[in-house]
Design a protein around this motif. Structure first.
Motif, PDB file in Angstrom:
ATOM      1  N   PHE A 191       0.820  -1.198   0.000  1.00 31.26           N
ATOM      2  CA  PHE A 191       0.000   0.000   0.000  1.00 31.26           C
ATOM      3  C   PHE A 191       0.861   1.258   0.000  1.00 31.26           C
ATOM      4  N   ILE A 192       1.887   1.234   0.838  1.00 34.34           N
ATOM      5  CA  ILE A 192       2.791   2.377   0.895  1.00 34.34           C
ATOM      6  C   ILE A 192       3.417   2.616  -0.480  1.00 34.34           C
ATOM      7  N   HIS A 193       3.814   1.525  -1.113  1.00 34.43           N
ATOM      8  CA  HIS A 193       4.425   1.685  -2.427  1.00 34.43           C
ATOM      9  C   HIS A 193       3.459   2.276  -3.420  1.00 34.43           C
ATOM     10  N   GLU A 233       2.836   9.395  -5.822  1.00 32.43           N
ATOM     11  CA  GLU A 233       3.437  10.626  -5.296  1.00 32.43           C
ATOM     12  C   GLU A 233       2.698  11.189  -4.096  1.00 32.43           C
ATOM     13  N   LYS A 234       2.114  10.318  -3.327  1.00 33.93           N
ATOM     14  CA  LYS A 234       1.449  10.797  -2.125  1.00 33.93           C
ATOM     15  C   LYS A 234       2.422  10.731  -0.950  1.00 33.93           C
ATOM     16  N   LEU A 254       1.666   8.612   7.944  1.00 36.04           N
ATOM     17  CA  LEU A 254       1.563   7.261   8.471  1.00 36.04           C
ATOM     18  C   LEU A 254       2.783   6.924   9.320  1.00 36.04           C
ATOM     19  N   ALA A 255       3.934   7.338   8.831  1.00 32.76           N
ATOM     20  CA  ALA A 255       5.154   7.108   9.604  1.00 32.76           C
ATOM     21  C   ALA A 255       5.053   7.825  10.954  1.00 32.76           C
ATOM     22  N   ASP A 256       4.494   8.985  10.889  1.00 33.44           N
ATOM     23  CA  ASP A 256       4.337   9.785  12.095  1.00 33.44           C
ATOM     24  C   ASP A 256       3.432   9.069  13.100  1.00 33.44           C
TER      25      ASP A 256
END
Length: 950
Positions: A894-896, A902-903, A910-912
């Motif tokens: 999903f991240i990929h 380019e989001k 999400l990392a946050d």
DNA sequence: TGGAACAGCTTC
DNA sequence: ATGGGGAAGCTGTTCCA
């Protein structure tokens, strides 16, 4: 290759004419050759060569000195021109027709260097010493140069260098001199320092070896840009001294052009398809024979390629002269086929040309002649058909299995048929075939080996089968390769060099074999050892066996990448190749597999073979494309996505293989994808249970194709129809229309236009080419399951083109989806809760397809992640549940996708969330491992982002 | 239990 | 430099619903 001197006499004159090399040759010949070695004058014409295509030599002994003793420079010596003419007119030209440059140069290399030495000795006696500035250099000159090749030759050898007449692929050349270099040559010379001729002249001027890098050719230009129209702006010059590898935009083209296996394979597949169809027609006539004993014959050309290629060279004594077929040019190319005369020397198929020539210096190397192979093959199959057997089973171009059970006589009647067939084929093709015959396929195969060459071998004594088989190596059994042989040898405590024969296996039980090789292979092996084989070759009984099932591309050479962009670009080009082949073969595919070769841990970064793959582990991952397609953009995106899911470190990547399967015939563009899918849609109604539950909610909630949620094909089919208002569509700017069409096509979404929003009449279907086709009225029942995308341009844009929808609640779509009786918000809740509750680990997987497809605002994803983190810390049997690998895969996927779109901001948030969640007091962090795992994931997100930004 | 997904082997 | 640069099919194993 056969463009010999007859076809291009002028080029030789020009080449010879404008050079000064007769000064060298003249003096050389008059003193050394004409007098001392009159039989050796051939070397002069070695020099009259250009890019290896126009070797005029291979001279017989020539007694008459043809040059006088003058040493004047720069004049055209007419006698030399005469020599060339003579040569082209006389018997030696016939040798040239063989295209036999390999053999020739192999010999000449040694002789010529010997003569170079003689010349240098002679020359240095008379004149001043030349500084040996090139003493450590082995130099090859390519193409037209200034000064020309003969002058360079002289300069090089006089200054201590070694001049190479012929550049083998693994040649010891240290430098290649060229003024111009074509893209093709860039690949050919990738191992060498390619330098301009000025390096030689300047070095001589300076009386010392100058830094070659100042003269490198690859730095400056490709040359011949004007000639090669396809070498347009796309080709930027290579980085300095950088060999061509898979990062180069034209790499694939070069790669396939130079890959003999690729040529053979595709060519073979094409022919096979064709002949299989013919065979199918033939076998329709066959009936099922209930005779107890079958008669199977296996028929095969004797060294097909070699025999057919030799036909174009009538002066070859095929029975006695050793010949081999290989892709011309390189000593490292494989011998694909060699005749029996060559096999006497120990030459065998698969051997490199260099090695074959070592074993058999007289070996003549012939070129492929694919067109002729095809012709002969056609005749071959024609004759088989004419014979009217019970059925024909094509094994390959030159090889077939035939059932003749209706003959019911395995004696003289069968022998007569076989001999007649062999004779007919010989008369029609000029090539010999061998035939093995027995009562099953296995034994017929083994008989064929005994029949070769040019013979027949029958075996019809079932009682004697043990005797027949006992000394046959297991490797000869069909389906048994070196791996299985090795394992058997190992089991039998045989040395690796020892041959395992069938009698060796007599002591091995069936159970052991099954334990070793699995049920099918084990049983098959055991049966084969008893001479048993029930393979049925009747195609008409099982036609599906002959339909092409996949199309693939393998690149396991030249794969060296430094960053993600290079990998993505490459995958894009591979996708294009796949598309081209799908188009050519008339297929759509719905399953895509990516297989990567990753350098095995501890294996050297650079394997012995230049840009080879070395020792690798293989990893593969596949995905459903949703519906049959060949859309390049979709294939490319999915490949990139798959690459990320496999997660091979970019610098460890050594091989890429892409396979598309679950093929479906689609012969032309006109036969539109959408038409096909419509039929499919009508034909196959979804099962009741697939309509139930949460999936139905998803379905009703909007247009998305969950590419990554497996086994939802039926659902995808249901989702393929959407309604779009034609007027609204038409009112859009042209550009936007195109964009939407493209995007719909990308997703294989069939678009139904509604003339009037209120009434379901005049429905139209947007076809692939942009035209609009009327379709019948939609049934009311399905109608309410469809989503009408009626509204403004902005909404269309948003819904179809993956842009976020900020104010979903206010948009018309909200009301439209009211058809389900639920508001968007309620639907979301159901979806999220149901999945989360019923299959906790699968949340991301289920929603993955929705991720960037509009209906879920980003807040949902944030919440989902928070839930997931919390969940992973929950206890089960007093242990934290932790992070399930599959979930992680899906999450990364999903991240990929986000990154691909380019989001970046979304990924950062999400990392946050991970960071925040971990530091929140809410979590009773009783598992440090779990926490660390999350930190790693957090780090991985950053890495992925960084990689994407390179 | 049966199928999806992946891995491995063999062949021309 | 003693090599394995394709492509396709089938079979085996593992995991999951």
């Amino acid at each position: 290759m056969n463009k010999n001197s007859n076809s291009q006499p002028k080029s030789y004159e020009q080449e010879i004419g404008d050079s000064t090399f007769e000064a060298f040759n003249g003096t050389f010949s008059s003193t050394q050759i004409s007098n001392d070695n009159p039989n050796e004058d051939a070397s002069f014409n070695d020099l009259a060569r250009n890019e290896g295509r126009d070797c005029v030599d291979i001279s017989p002994p020539r007694k008459t000195p043809f040059l006088n003793d003058t040493k004047s420079q720069g004049t055209l010596d007419t006698s030399l021109t005469e020599l060339v003419d003579q040569q082209t007119d006389h018997e030696e030209t016939k040798e040239l027709k063989f295209g036999d440059y390999e053999t020739y140069f192999y010999y000449k290399k040694l002789k010529q260097q010997e003569k170079d030495e003689q010349y240098v000795q002679w020359r240095t006696k008379k004149t001043n010493q030349f500084p040996p500035i090139f003493s450590n250099c082995v130099i090859y000159v390519n193409g037209r140069t200034d000064p020309d090749i003969t002058q360079l030759h002289r300069m090089i050898i006089l200054h201590g260098g070694v001049f190479l007449n012929y550049l083998g692929a693994k040649s010891n050349a240290t430098h290649v001199i060229a003024s111009n270099i074509t893209p093709r040559k860039i690949l050919e010379f990738r191992n060498f320092k390619v330098i301009k001729p000025e390096w030689i002249t300047d070095s001589i001027k300076e009386k010392k070896l100058l830094d070659w890098t100042k003269y490198t050719l690859l730095n400056s230009q490709y040359g011949q840009k004007g000639l090669e129209s396809h070498c347009d702006q796309k080709e930027k010059s290579l980085p300095p001294n950088r060999p061509i590898d898979a990062t180069h935009p034209e790499f694939l083209k070069f790669f396939f052009e130079n890959s003999r296996l690729h040529h053979l394979s595709t060519w073979k597949a094409d022919l096979r398809e064709k002949f299989q169809q013919e065979a199918l027609k033939v076998s329709k006539m066959s009936q099922t024979f209930t005779t107890q004993r079958k008669i199977i014959i296996h028929i095969d050309f004797d060294c097909f390629f070699a025999a057919v290629s030799a036909l174009s060279h009538p002066n070859i004594d095929f029975a006695n002269e050793p010949i081999a077929v290989s892709h011309g040019g390189k000593g490292s190319s494989d011998v694909s086929s060699c005749n029996y005369a060559a096999r006497k020397f120990g030459v065998s198929n698969g051997m490199w040309v260099n090695r074959a020539l070592e074993l058999c210096p007289e070996l003549k190397i012939l070129d492929y002649d694919f067109k002729l192979y095809e012709e002969k093959s056609k005749i071959f199959y024609g004759e088989l058909t004419r014979m009217g057997p019970d059925c024909i089973f094509p094994v390959s171009v030159d090889e077939a299995l035939i059932e003749l059970s209706s003959i019911d006589d395995e004696g003289s009647a069968l022998m007569n048929i076989c001999e007649k067939l062999r004779n007919n084929i010989y008369v029609l093709t000029g090539c010999t075939v061998s035939i093995g015959a027995s009562y099953n396929v296995l034994l017929a195969k083994l008989c064929l080996r005994k029949a070769k060459p040019n013979g027949v071998f029958f075996f019809f004594q079932p009682n004697d089968v043990g005797n027949f088989l006992k000394n046959i190596p297991v490797k000869q059994l069909p389906g048994i390769g070196h791996k299985i042989e090795d394992r058997l040898a190992n089991h039998l405590n045989k040395g690796s060099k020892e041959i395992v024969t069938i009698s060796d296996l007599n002591s091995v039980s069936r159970d052991t074999m099954v334990k070793f090789f699995g049920i099918k292979t084990g049983t098959k092996l055991f049966d084969y050892c008893q001479g048993l084989d029930d393979t049925d070759i009747d195609i008409s009984k099982n036609p599906s066996r002959f339909i092409r099932k996949s199309i693939s591309i393998d690149v396991n050479w030249g794969i060296r990448f430094e960053n993600q962009t290079q990998v993505d670009d490459f995958l894009g080009r591979v996708a294009d190749h796949i598309y081209q082949r799908l188009l050519r073969l008339g297929f759509l595919g719905s399953r895509l597999m990516l297989k990567l070769a990753r350098r095995t841990k501890g294996a050297p970064i650079d394997p012995p073979k230049y840009l080879g793959m070395g020792l690798c582990d293989f990893l593969s991952k596949s995905t459903n494309l949703g519906a049959p397609t060949r859309e390049v953009g979709l294939i490319a995106t999915e490949l990139k996505s798959l690459y990320r899911m496999i997660g091979v470190a970019i610098t460890d990547l050594r091989g890429v293989s892409v396979t598309i399967s679950e093929l479906q015939k689609c012969d032309s563009e006109a036969n539109s994808v959408m038409d096909q899918r419509q039929l499919q849609f009508e034909a196959k109604k979804p099962k009741e249970k697939e309509m139930q539950g949460i999936e139905q909610n998803l379905f009703e909630s909007g247009p998305f194709i969950p590419h990554h949620s497996p086994a939802k094909k039926t659902m995808q089919k249901l989702l393929q129809k959407h309604l779009v208002d034609l007027d609204t569509f038409k009112a859009l700017p042209n550009e936007l229309q195109q964009e939407i069409k493209f995007e719909l096509e990308r997703r294989n979404v069939e678009v139904l236009f509604e003339k009037s929003p209120r009434k379901n009449r005049n429905r139209n279907c947007l076809l692939r080419d942009g035209s609009v086709k009327k379709i019948s009225k939609v049934q009311p029942k399905t109608q309410n399951k469809r989503l009408d995308l009626i509204g403004d341009q902005k909404l269309l844009n948003k819904v179809i083109l993956n842009t976020p929808v900020e104010n979903l609640e206010n948009s018309p779509i909200h009301q439209k989806t009211g058809l389900t009786g639920l508001t968007i918000g309620e639907q979301k809740t159901i979806v999220l809760n149901s999945y989360w509750a019923s299959a906790k680990m699968k949340t991301f997987n289920k929603l993955y397809g929705l991720g960037i497809q509009t209906f879920y605002e980003f807040e949902d994803w944030k919440n989902l992640l928070r839930d997931w983190i919390r969940f992973s810390f929950e206890s089960e049997n007093e242990k934290p549940i932790g992070i399930h690998e599959n979930d992680l895969d899906v999450f990364y996927g999903f991240i990929h996708k986000l990154i691909l779109n380019e989001k970046i901001y979304e990924v950062l948030s999400l990392a946050d969330i991970i960071t925040c969640s971990l530091s929140s007091s809410e979590l009773t962090s009783n598992d440090i491992d779990n926490e660390n795992d999350w930190r790693k994931i957090r780090g991985e997100l950053s890495n992925m982002l960084k990689a994407s930004l390179v």
